[in-house]
Write a protein that holds these residues in place. Structure first.
Motif, PDB file in Angstrom:
ATOM      1  N   VAL A 158       2.094   1.492 -10.444  1.00 35.97           N
ATOM      2  CA  VAL A 158       1.776   0.519  -9.343  1.00 35.97           C
ATOM      3  C   VAL A 158       0.422   0.318  -9.241  1.00 35.97           C
ATOM      4  CG1 VAL A 158       2.237  -0.028  -6.757  1.00 35.97           C
ATOM      5  CG2 VAL A 158       3.656   1.542  -7.839  1.00 35.97           C
ATOM      6  N   ARG A 159      -0.055  -1.166  -9.452  1.00 34.21           N
ATOM      7  CA  ARG A 159      -1.525  -1.533  -9.471  1.00 34.21           C
ATOM      8  C   ARG A 159      -1.641  -2.515  -8.254  1.00 34.21           C
ATOM      9  NH1 ARG A 159      -3.934  -1.531 -14.645  1.00 34.21           N
ATOM     10  NH2 ARG A 159      -5.759  -2.173 -13.197  1.00 34.21           N
ATOM     11  N   LYS A 160      -2.690  -2.488  -7.864  1.00 38.12           N
ATOM     12  CA  LYS A 160      -3.217  -3.359  -6.774  1.00 38.12           C
ATOM     13  C   LYS A 160      -3.764  -4.655  -7.413  1.00 38.12           C
ATOM     14  CE  LYS A 160      -4.933   0.099  -3.513  1.00 38.12           C
ATOM     15  NZ  LYS A 160      -5.862   0.665  -2.628  1.00 38.12           N
ATOM     16  N   PRO A 161      -3.272  -5.732  -6.758  1.00 35.47           N
ATOM     17  CA  PRO A 161      -3.665  -7.249  -7.388  1.00 35.47           C
ATOM     18  C   PRO A 161      -5.044  -7.571  -7.640  1.00 35.47           C
ATOM     19  CG  PRO A 161      -1.697  -7.190  -5.478  1.00 35.47           C
ATOM     20  CD  PRO A 161      -2.375  -6.026  -5.568  1.00 35.47           C
ATOM     21  N   SER A 162      -5.800  -6.947  -6.769  1.00 41.55           N
ATOM     22  CA  SER A 162      -7.212  -7.268  -6.989  1.00 41.55           C
ATOM     23  C   SER A 162      -7.908  -6.601  -8.351  1.00 41.55           C
ATOM     24  CB  SER A 162      -8.090  -7.003  -5.888  1.00 41.55           C
ATOM     25  OG  SER A 162      -7.923  -5.762  -5.448  1.00 41.55           O
TER      26      SER A 162
ATOM     27  N   PHE B 210       2.809  10.896  -6.457  1.00 42.25           N
ATOM     28  CA  PHE B 210       3.953  11.263  -7.605  1.00 42.25           C
ATOM     29  C   PHE B 210       3.038  11.668  -8.754  1.00 42.25           C
ATOM     30  CE2 PHE B 210       6.255  10.212 -11.480  1.00 42.25           C
ATOM     31  CZ  PHE B 210       7.432  11.131 -11.225  1.00 42.25           C
ATOM     32  N   MET B 211       2.135  10.948  -9.027  1.00 40.84           N
ATOM     33  CA  MET B 211       1.549  11.172 -10.428  1.00 40.84           C
ATOM     34  C   MET B 211       0.815  12.453 -10.133  1.00 40.84           C
ATOM     35  SD  MET B 211       2.534   9.078 -12.469  1.00 40.84           S
ATOM     36  CE  MET B 211       1.569   9.513 -13.816  1.00 40.84           C
ATOM     37  N   ASN B 212       0.250  12.795  -8.953  1.00 39.12           N
ATOM     38  CA  ASN B 212      -0.865  13.997  -8.767  1.00 39.12           C
ATOM     39  C   ASN B 212       0.148  15.235  -8.491  1.00 39.12           C
ATOM     40  OD1 ASN B 212      -3.066  12.494  -8.759  1.00 39.12           O
ATOM     41  ND2 ASN B 212      -3.095  12.004  -6.710  1.00 39.12           N
TER      42      ASN B 212
ATOM     43  N   GLU C 279       0.798  -1.233   0.086  1.00 36.57           N
ATOM     44  CA  GLU C 279      -0.084   0.025   0.095  1.00 36.57           C
ATOM     45  C   GLU C 279       0.770   1.062  -0.160  1.00 36.57           C
ATOM     46  OE1 GLU C 279      -3.457   2.310  -0.256  1.00 36.57           O
ATOM     47  OE2 GLU C 279      -3.351   0.070  -0.358  1.00 36.57           O
ATOM     48  N   GLU C 280       2.132   1.302   0.706  1.00 41.07           N
ATOM     49  CA  GLU C 280       2.925   2.330   0.826  1.00 41.07           C
ATOM     50  C   GLU C 280       3.360   2.748  -0.736  1.00 41.07           C
ATOM     51  OE1 GLU C 280       7.110   3.534   2.768  1.00 41.07           O
ATOM     52  OE2 GLU C 280       5.609   2.188   3.717  1.00 41.07           O
ATOM     53  N   ALA C 281       3.825   1.687  -1.222  1.00 44.71           N
ATOM     54  CA  ALA C 281       4.352   1.950  -2.665  1.00 44.71           C
ATOM     55  C   ALA C 281       3.045   2.415  -3.753  1.00 44.71           C
ATOM     56  CB  ALA C 281       4.795   0.490  -3.263  1.00 44.71           C
ATOM     57  N   TYR C 282       1.984   1.846  -3.542  1.00 44.32           N
ATOM     58  CA  TYR C 282       0.779   2.677  -4.191  1.00 44.32           C
ATOM     59  C   TYR C 282       0.470   3.815  -4.106  1.00 44.32           C
ATOM     60  CZ  TYR C 282      -3.971   3.005  -5.982  1.00 44.32           C
ATOM     61  OH  TYR C 282      -5.101   3.331  -6.525  1.00 44.32           O
TER      62      TYR C 282
END
Length: 220
Positions: free
Chosen positions: A106-110, A72-74, A63-66
């Motif tokens: 970075v994407r969440k696995p779900s 960063f993108m914002n 979650e921290e990496a996400y």
């Protein structure tokens, strides 16, 4: 039902620890993670990642990496400007590398499915537990079009997988030596610790019983 026959191999083990599984297609990376955990002695206590450098994507439960990537993108222009302003000339190369890492999506696995990437690249890398550093390679062996079950099935495999928090491959080698040798001075302690970790020798029947709980498609 479409399905994938995959080989899940733990890199760096000798003899090789591997499992051959058929799993329905249209699965998320979270489901693939669940399958890998179920066919080993891991229980999902730690962070994991499927890194896809060809696509500039990291699929992770970190979650921290996400959140770091999202921030960063914002605030991309502001962050880039600040990093370069604060960098000394000799550190510019390091800043460039940091920014490249931040640009990795970075994407969440779900929230992302495996089909496109597994079929395109035939292999997916999987890293589990950044401390012990378990590295797997998931290889697509075959695509099936007439799979009739709504859950994965283990069809082959070899060797017993490590327990959680054993200390990587060197720690596992020390553990298994003491665990299986009744005359080893640490045998009793290792047996007790192994029970606390829910450790099992390779047991295909038990694994298939557990895999039935990973249902994500209705059988046809």
């Amino acid at each position: 039902m479409k399905a994938y026959q995959i080989k899940i191999e733990l890199i760096g083990t000798d003899p090789s620890i591997w499992r051959r599984v058929i799993m329905p297609a249209d699965a998320t990376f979270k489901r693939l993670h669940d399958v890998i955990q179920t066919v080993t002695n891991f229980h999902g206590y730690h962070l994991y990642a499927f890194d896809l450098p060809q696509e500039n994507i990291s699929v992770t439960n970190d979650e921290e990496a996400y959140q770091e990537h999202k921030h960063f993108m914002n605030n991309r222009k502001e962050i880039e400007l600040k990093m370069y302003e604060n960098a000394s000339p000799e550190n510019m190369e390091f800043v460039d590398m940091q920014l490249e890492n931040l640009k990795t999506v970075v994407r969440k696995p779900s929230g992302i499915k495996i089909d496109k990437y597994l079929e395109k690249y035939k292999e997916l890398p999987y890293l589990y537990d950044y401390g012990d550093g378990w590295q797997f390679i998931i290889t697509l062996e075959k695509i099936l079009e007439d799979y009739k079950y709504g859950y994965p099935i283990l069809i082959d495999g070899a060797e017993t997988a490590p327990p959680e928090d054993v200390g990587g491959i060197p720690g596992y080698e020390d553990f298994i030596e003491a665990y299986r040798n009744e005359t080893h001075p640490d045998h009793k302690d290792m047996k007790e610790w192994a029970n606390e970790q829910f450790f099992r020798e390779y047991d295909p029947e038990f694994i298939n019983y557990m895999l039935k709980s990973i249902k994500y498609k209705k059988s046809k």
